[in-house]
Structure formats: C-alpha cells, structure tokens
Enzyme design. Structure first.
Site, PDB file in Angstrom:
ATOM      1  N   HIS B 115      33.772  -4.134  81.249  1.00 49.21           N
ATOM      2  CA  HIS B 115      33.565  -1.812  81.154  1.00 49.21           C
ATOM      3  C   HIS B 115      33.814  -1.859  79.426  1.00 49.21           C
ATOM      4  O   HIS B 115      34.346  -2.241  78.072  1.00 49.21           O
ATOM      5  CB  HIS B 115      34.475  -1.835  81.407  1.00 49.21           C
ATOM      6  CG  HIS B 115      36.454  -2.261  81.047  1.00 49.21           C
ATOM      7  ND1 HIS B 115      36.984  -1.080  80.083  1.00 49.21           N
ATOM      8  CD2 HIS B 115      37.206  -3.119  80.921  1.00 49.21           C
ATOM      9  CE1 HIS B 115      38.151  -1.669  79.965  1.00 49.21           C
ATOM     10  NE2 HIS B 115      38.086  -2.635  79.413  1.00 49.21           N
ATOM     11  N   CYS B 116      33.560  -1.060  79.235  1.00 50.38           N
ATOM     12  CA  CYS B 116      33.329  -0.065  77.891  1.00 50.38           C
ATOM     13  C   CYS B 116      34.392   1.204  78.549  1.00 50.38           C
ATOM     14  O   CYS B 116      35.454   1.379  79.026  1.00 50.38           O
ATOM     15  CB  CYS B 116      32.413   0.570  77.632  1.00 50.38           C
ATOM     16  SG  CYS B 116      30.693   1.532  78.013  1.00 50.38           S
ATOM     17  N   LYS B 117      34.558   2.803  77.993  1.00 53.92           N
ATOM     18  CA  LYS B 117      34.694   3.387  77.932  1.00 53.92           C
ATOM     19  C   LYS B 117      34.514   4.122  79.896  1.00 53.92           C
ATOM     20  O   LYS B 117      35.344   4.632  79.965  1.00 53.92           O
ATOM     21  CB  LYS B 117      34.583   4.647  77.121  1.00 53.92           C
ATOM     22  CG  LYS B 117      36.007   5.960  76.978  1.00 53.92           C
ATOM     23  CD  LYS B 117      36.699   6.200  76.280  1.00 53.92           C
ATOM     24  CE  LYS B 117      37.642   6.806  76.552  1.00 53.92           C
ATOM     25  NZ  LYS B 117      39.242   6.589  76.808  1.00 53.92           N
ATOM     26  N   THR B 123      28.320  -0.804  77.947  1.00 51.70           N
ATOM     27  CA  THR B 123      28.160  -1.833  79.194  1.00 51.70           C
ATOM     28  C   THR B 123      26.741  -1.893  80.066  1.00 51.70           C
ATOM     29  O   THR B 123      25.585  -2.750  80.269  1.00 51.70           O
ATOM     30  CB  THR B 123      29.551  -1.296  80.480  1.00 51.70           C
ATOM     31  OG1 THR B 123      30.810  -0.969  80.148  1.00 51.70           O
ATOM     32  CG2 THR B 123      29.261  -1.826  81.863  1.00 51.70           C
TER      33      THR B 123
END
Lengths: 205, 205
Positions: B115-117, B123
């Site tokens: 995951h990222c933001k 991602t």
C-alpha cells in the site's frame, strides 16, 4: 532472431524466451482465492484462462456461448453455469443472484470465473452480493463495483445490491451446515437438495 | 435490540448476529493468492486487515508509519518493508521497484499487503511491474493500473512500467534458482545473499 530485433521485442515487454505473452480478458481481476471476474473473453484470452485451471465458469448473459468457447470448456472439463441476465438496466433478479451465489459458496466448483459482456454490471452485482455475504460494508461494495464499471456505473445496480437480502444466503448456508452434520438425516456428506442445485449447462451456438 | 431496529440494520447491510461489518481499506483488492493492494489503511480498516493473516506489508511512502499501525504490525508479527517513494510525479525508480519485487517473489513473505497513500500510483507501478514479470501484455497492465488510478492515471507511471526492464528480475530469479540448486556452493536452501535482501524496517513516528 537477430539480436537487434530481440532487443526491440524485449523493450516492448514481449517475452522471447520464457513463454508467450499472456493476455487476460478485459476487466480481469482476482476476487478471492480461486475466484476471478472479467468481461467476455476473446479467443486470444483463452491461453491466459488456461493458466487459471478453472473448474467452473459462471456466464451471466442470455446469448449462447460461442463455439470456440464451448470447445474450450469441454476440452478443459470446465462446468459452464449460464444465467441469462439481460444486459439492459434493472433486470438483475434476486433469484438469479441467489442461484449464482449458491455456486460460489460451494468449494467443489473452484477455481471459478464469473463473466458477462463487459465485466461491469451483471458481474459487478454478483460480486457485490458476495461481498455483502462476506460482511463487507456497503461503501466498500460500491467502491469495488465502481472501480470496474467506471463511468458506466448504474444507480439501479447499486440500489439492487443494497436491497439484496443476504439473509436468504445465510439460510442456505445454515441448511448446508445442517445437512453436513446429518441434521434430521443420516447424510454426512455436504449435499445440496437435488432440486435446488442448478445443473451445469453447456449451450452451443 | 428491538425487532424493528434490528430489521432496519439488516436492511442497511449491517450484520447483527454473525460478526461485525468489515471495512476494507480504500482501493483494496486481491492481486494474486496471498497478495493484496490498497490505499492507506485507516484505523477502522485494521479489523479487516486482521482477517488476511498478513505476514508482511510493503509500504511505499516516505512518511513514518503511524503509531497505531506500528502497534498493529508488531502485535500481529507482521514484517514492515518501507520504501520511501515520493508521491509526486516521476519519482519511481527502477532500483526501488526491483527491491520491492524481490520481496514479492519470495513466498516466505506471504500473505503480503502493498500500500501507499491512495493505492493508485506507487502501488500501481509496483503491481504493473509484477504483471510484466508474469508475462502480462502491456495493454492489460495499463488497464489494471487505470482501473485503480481512475481519472488520476499518469502517463509518466505508464511510461515507467513500459520501460522497466524485467530482465533484471529474471536475472535475480535465475540467481535464486542457482543458489537453490547449490550452484557453485553447497547450499541447498533458498537463500538471498545477505547484502542484497532488504531488511524489514519498522519505523515508529
């Protein structure tokens, strides 16, 4: 192959040595372990589908399955469950979704591919109802539906998913559990009542 | 709970008897068996993440992991691999993606969440490069990327994925195979070289 040509193909993402490039059907995705969704597979997508080792396909359109696809399912021993839902608006019915969900909760049918024409509306409704059965909140059910439907998302589909009474499936699951435990009978095996389990239907064009 | 109130909650999709309603993180999806992707999980998503029995998280932002999330990974014995990719445009680097892919090809790290933001760009790039490694055609790589990025899809990300040289990973895989077979040594176990395997990093805020 000449070195320069080979380099060119590699730059384009083509694999020249480790096997053919795979082309998944449009709108393809994994839903759960052994459960996939997509739009209608083109003949060029069949080599990719082969890699999934499918046991069943749930096909949600009324149109007959094309001959090439029939050959594919027959030669790979895949059960085809067809539910003829019209692609136009507001025609998804509770009963059809319930029948399809009964196939999805039976591990003997896995791996399964669900598909319709575009993998947006009919497939989206079925997956959405499965998510409700998995206790997903409606926000996440809708978010997933919209990811696949894009700007073709339909309010009618989302109202359908919200209204679908998942208790119907719960009752079905409970009856399975009771049958499994031989409740009221001597059966010890996981069984559906003969009259309630949809039969695989392979339709040729 | 009063009967009427209960009915109301059931109609809303809330489950009153079989456990809490689950809330997956935004942009959540299964990528492969035991591999998931999403946006940044909110605290309210942690009960859902618990159901995935994660062994690792690949976190692609430079910001430190929030305290609540650190507690979650520690108490569930999850390895956190952090790669600080900036969220602005055109900053994904080949090296970081290669390092993250090395984690993804190691079954010992599964189940994994990437995951990222927002689960769109960083991602999306990592999953896209994984798809190339899986021999997916570029059309399908881009289609999947765009499904998650929506109208925030970036040409720069797609150019990056197209240009990423997957032969780097192939070489890594070959070297693993050689190590596995004890090529040039007596090792029989699947091993990374000490200096080439990224260590799990748990950063508290």
């Amino acid at each position: 192959m000449k070195e320069k040509e080979k380099e060119g193909r590699e730059r384009e993402g083509h694999d020249t040595e480790d096997g053919a490039v795979l082309s998944p059907p449009t709108n393809f995705s994994m839903v759960e372990e052994g459960l996939y969704r997509s739009g209608f597979p083109e003949p060029s997508n069949l080599p990719f589908l082969e890699t999934l080792n499918l046991k069943s396909i749930i096909y949600l359109c009324p149109e007959p399955y094309p001959e090439e696809h029939c050959k594919f399912v027959e030669s790979h021993n895949i059960r085809l469950y067809q539910f003829g839902i019209e692609g136009t608006k507001e025609t998804v019915s509770d009963d059809v979704i319930t029948q399809a969900l009964r196939i999805l909760i039976d591990v003997r049918n896995y791996p399964v591919l669900i598909h319709c024409k575009r993998g947006k509306h009919r497939t989206g409704c079925l997956v959405g109802c499965l998510r409700k059965l998995q206790n997903w909140c409606l926000f996440s059910v809708f978010e997933e539906y919209q990811r696949f439907a894009g700007n073709k998302a339909r309010g009618s589909d989302m109202r359908f998913m919200e209204a679908y009474n998942i208790l119907r499936m719960r009752q079905c699951l409970y009856s399975l559990i009771y049958q499994y435990h031989g409740y009221g009978s001597n059966k010890r095996r996981l069984l559906y009542r003969e009259d309630s389990m949809p039969k695989p239907r392979i339709k040729s064009s």
